[in-house]
Write an enzyme that holds these catalytic residues in place. Structure first.
Site, mmCIF file in Angstrom:
data_model
loop_
_atom_site.group_PDB
_atom_site.id
_atom_site.type_symbol
_atom_site.label_atom_id
_atom_site.label_comp_id
_atom_site.label_asym_id
_atom_site.label_seq_id
_atom_site.Cartn_x
_atom_site.Cartn_y
_atom_site.Cartn_z
ATOM 1 C CG HIS A 307 -0.693 3.120 1.723
ATOM 2 N ND1 HIS A 307 -1.760 3.780 1.169
ATOM 3 C CD2 HIS A 307 -0.859 3.167 3.064
ATOM 4 C CE1 HIS A 307 -2.536 4.216 2.143
ATOM 5 N NE2 HIS A 307 -2.021 3.863 3.297
ATOM 6 C CG ASP A 364 1.124 0.210 10.183
ATOM 7 O OD1 ASP A 364 0.792 0.805 11.217
ATOM 8 O OD2 ASP A 364 0.331 -0.079 9.277
HETATM 9 N N1 CMC Z 1 5.060 -7.292 0.381
HETATM 10 C C1 CMC Z 1 5.218 -7.925 -0.785
HETATM 11 N N2 CMC Z 1 4.477 -7.692 -1.888
HETATM 12 C C2 CMC Z 1 3.504 -6.770 -1.776
HETATM 13 C C3 CMC Z 1 3.276 -6.070 -0.579
HETATM 14 C C4 CMC Z 1 4.103 -6.338 0.530
HETATM 15 N N3 CMC Z 1 3.937 -5.703 1.677
HETATM 16 N N4 CMC Z 1 2.245 -5.218 -0.755
HETATM 17 C C5 CMC Z 1 1.837 -5.378 -2.015
HETATM 18 N N5 CMC Z 1 2.602 -6.330 -2.644
HETATM 19 C C6 CMC Z 1 2.526 -6.750 -4.043
HETATM 20 C C7 CMC Z 1 1.352 -7.689 -4.268
HETATM 21 O O1 CMC Z 1 1.726 -9.034 -4.117
HETATM 22 C C8 CMC Z 1 0.973 -7.346 -5.690
HETATM 23 O O2 CMC Z 1 1.911 -7.977 -6.558
HETATM 24 P P1 CMC Z 1 1.415 -8.585 -7.981
HETATM 25 O O3 CMC Z 1 0.869 -7.407 -8.736
HETATM 26 O O4 CMC Z 1 2.628 -9.179 -8.564
HETATM 27 O O5 CMC Z 1 0.351 -9.595 -7.637
HETATM 28 C C9 CMC Z 1 1.223 -5.852 -5.798
HETATM 29 O O6 CMC Z 1 2.231 -5.571 -4.819
HETATM 30 C C10 CMC Z 1 -0.014 -5.004 -5.484
HETATM 31 O O7 CMC Z 1 -0.526 -5.421 -4.220
HETATM 32 P P2 CMC Z 1 -2.033 -5.354 -3.773
HETATM 33 O O8 CMC Z 1 -2.290 -6.418 -2.778
HETATM 34 O O9 CMC Z 1 -2.906 -5.302 -4.993
HETATM 35 O O10 CMC Z 1 -2.097 -3.950 -3.083
HETATM 36 P P3 CMC Z 1 -3.291 -3.432 -2.197
HETATM 37 O O11 CMC Z 1 -3.431 -1.988 -2.515
HETATM 38 O O12 CMC Z 1 -4.494 -4.279 -2.369
HETATM 39 O O13 CMC Z 1 -2.769 -3.654 -0.712
HETATM 40 C C11 CMC Z 1 -1.694 -3.328 1.345
HETATM 41 C C12 CMC Z 1 -2.243 -2.652 0.083
HETATM 42 C C13 CMC Z 1 -1.286 -2.238 2.318
HETATM 43 C C14 CMC Z 1 -2.794 -4.175 2.003
HETATM 44 C C15 CMC Z 1 -0.475 -4.208 0.966
HETATM 45 O O14 CMC Z 1 0.543 -3.411 0.411
HETATM 46 C C16 CMC Z 1 0.039 -5.032 2.127
HETATM 47 O O15 CMC Z 1 -0.445 -6.133 2.360
HETATM 48 N N6 CMC Z 1 1.073 -4.509 2.878
HETATM 49 C C17 CMC Z 1 1.556 -5.227 4.047
HETATM 50 C C18 CMC Z 1 0.648 -4.952 5.235
HETATM 51 C C19 CMC Z 1 0.803 -3.544 5.742
HETATM 52 O O16 CMC Z 1 1.896 -3.048 5.929
HETATM 53 N N7 CMC Z 1 -0.342 -2.901 5.997
HETATM 54 C C20 CMC Z 1 -0.399 -1.527 6.519
HETATM 55 C C21 CMC Z 1 -0.967 -0.599 5.505
HETATM 56 S S1 CMC Z 1 -0.716 1.131 5.850
HETATM 57 C C22 CMC Z 1 -1.601 1.493 7.264
HETATM 58 C C23 CMC Z 1 -2.990 1.008 7.321
HETATM 59 O O17 CMC Z 1 -3.760 1.084 6.385
HETATM 60 O O18 CMC Z 1 -3.354 0.546 8.413
#
Ligand code: CMC
Length: 429
Positions: A307, A364
């Site tokens: 998140h 989720d």
């Molecule tokens: N699985 C594997 N690695 C992850 C995940 C994940 N679900 N989420 C983040 N990471 C890793 C990412 O690869 C990065 O690693 P590194 O620093 O080595 O490159 C690190 O964690 C930080 O990730 P980020 O993409 O910079 O984080 P963000 O804040 O931009 O993204 C997120 C947040 C929710 C989009 C992401 O965690 C994600 O894609 N989760 C899976 C999709 C999901 O479950 N979404 C629902 C979110 S909650 C409800 C909503 O908002 O609707």
């Protein structure tokens, strides 16, 4: 202690700029750069707005480090235990929990406005029966603007209440009708005698020859699902609604844009992605450890994990996990996807990759188990999220409208070609 307003100093190229500082009611500090470009020619750079405060808001407080979520000051755990979805919606939108009289009158309004204009029903015939319900929801919510010209410009709180009652009531009807259409089933009209959640389940699952009777625990589980999705401050879809609303676009069209923003798998589409992921793992017998190794190799993300804000735990995930257990218990059923999800959670939370990146189950991860148990198909999951998130979208749209916010218009760092001369088509290679 000095009463002098706090400032921050930015030094660039030998010059210093004093920037005002805003402090929120929970102590967050924001440096105000709104005049920075005018004073210095500089802009700030924050891709994905991860560190940008786009507004001041009184609605929802999240402390991602401590796993705190509050609606208008009330802890989510208390709201989840004691409130209904409609009370929660009124709290978010109008700022206070309603009195019994206010709640009763609002429930009457929901019944008065639950029908769609019969002409609008023809829109459903224009969609293919396998059309994505989010596409239908976004289109039909936008189309409400044509049917309610009286609600396009809001004039005072009573008028807003009428618009809110229309939208909150009708979104449920639109959602249920899109499901019926996809199933080739006749529309079941809403029943004004039924309360919000039961009425939705009735429109989804009743048949002309057999009225649906919700099993034990089903209505409470649905209400909890909706409450826990009702708002989450400046998330992508909320910010979209605020951005569209900042052009003074009407409430229906602004909310329709929010539905589109929510659709993606990184936002509201994640709940269906989780169930598809768990189903694949089960059907193909993939060991959980092996799946996580592939996540770590970045072949794909672990859906329902991580998140932008929560770096400890998501309180909604905890509540939904318990609720999923309780619902299945009430229904006298088990769900092997729930067992698999728990195995996945345990393995991930003991793995350095997830621990180092503070990746925890989000809202989720367990919500789909509840929806499955209620009989809602996976394609409808983001629609269910939209029904839940609607009060939040409305509350933020209204807050902006009342504040008379400026049109939202970020800047950019341009990295394209510098000035060059136009090449006639005959000379292009
Ligand atoms: N699985 C594997 N690695 C992850 C995940 C994940 N679900 N989420 C983040 N990471 C890793 C990412 O690869 C990065 O690693 P590194 O620093 O080595 O490159 C690190 O964690 C930080 O990730 P980020 O993409 O910079 O984080 P963000 O804040 O931009 O993204 C997120 C947040 C929710 C989009 C992401 O965690 C994600 O894609 N989760 C899976 C999709 C999901 O479950 N979404 C629902 C979110 S909650 C409800 C909503 O908002 O609707």
């Amino acid at each position: 202690m000095s009463n002098k307003p706090k400032t921050a100093t930015l030094t660039y190229d030998g010059k210093s700029y004093e920037l005002p500082v805003h402090v929120g009611s929970e102590g967050e500090v924001g440096i105000d750069i709104s005049c920075l470009r005018k004073d210095s020619g500089l802009i700030t750079f924050d891709p994905g707005y991860a560190n940008t405060g786009s507004c001041k808001s009184n609605i929802t407080f999240v402390d991602g480090e401590k796993g705190i979520l509050r609606y208008r000051g009330y802890p989510i755990e208390e709201i989840a235990e004691k409130s209904t979805f409609i009370e929660t919606a009124m709290l978010l939108i109008f700022g206070e929990l309603p009195t019994q009289a206010e709640l009763t009158r609002f429930r009457e309004m929901l019944s008065e406005h639950e029908l769609l204009n019969e002409d609008l029903l023809h829109h459903f015939d224009g969609f293919p029966s396998n059309g994505d319900p989010m596409s239908i929801l976004s289109a039909v919510v936008s189309a409400l603007s044509c049917y309610h010209p009286d609600l396009l410009k809001i004039d005072g709180e009573d008028h807003m209440r009428l618009a809110v009652a229309n939208l909150i009531s009708k979104i449920r009807t639109i959602a249920a009708f899109s499901y019926r259409k996809s199933m080739g089933l006749p529309f079941m009209y809403p029943d004004p005698k039924l309360r919000y959640c039961v009425n939705f389940l009735h429109m989804m699952f009743s048949l002309p020859f057999k009225l649906y009777e919700p099993p034990l625990g089903a209505v409470r589980a649905l209400s909890l699902f909706l409450i826990l999705h009702a708002d989450h401050e400046q998330n992508c879809s909320c910010s979209t609604v605020r951005m569209v609303g900042s052009t003074q676009t009407n409430l229906f069209a602004s909310v329709s844009a929010g539905v589109s923003a929510l659709w993606g798998p990184l936002h509201g589409g994640a709940n269906s992605a989780v169930i598809r992921m768990l189903t694949l793992i089960r059907n193909e017998g993939i060991p959980v450890r092996e799946y996580l190794e592939r996540v770590k190799k970045r072949e794909f993300r672990l859906m329902g994990f991580g998140h932008r804000i929560y770096k400890n735990f998501d309180p909604r995930a905890k509540l939904l996990k318990n609720a999923a257990h309780n619902l299945l218990l009430n229904l006298g059923r088990s769900d092997e996807l729930l067992d698999l999800a728990q195995e996945m959670e345990e393995a991930a939370l003991n793995d350095d990759y997830f621990v180092e990146r503070s990746l925890y189950p989000n809202v989720d991860f367990y919500s789909g188990i509840i929806l499955r148990a209620l009989g809602v198909p996976v394609s409808m999951f983001p629609v269910m999220f939209s029904i839940g998130r609607l009060p939040g979208w409305i509350a933020h749209w209204y807050e902006d409208a009342q504040a008379g916010t400026r049109i939202h218009r970020p800047r950019q760092i341009y990295t394209g070609p510098q000035r060059r001369s136009y090449v006639p088509i005959s000379q292009r290679k």
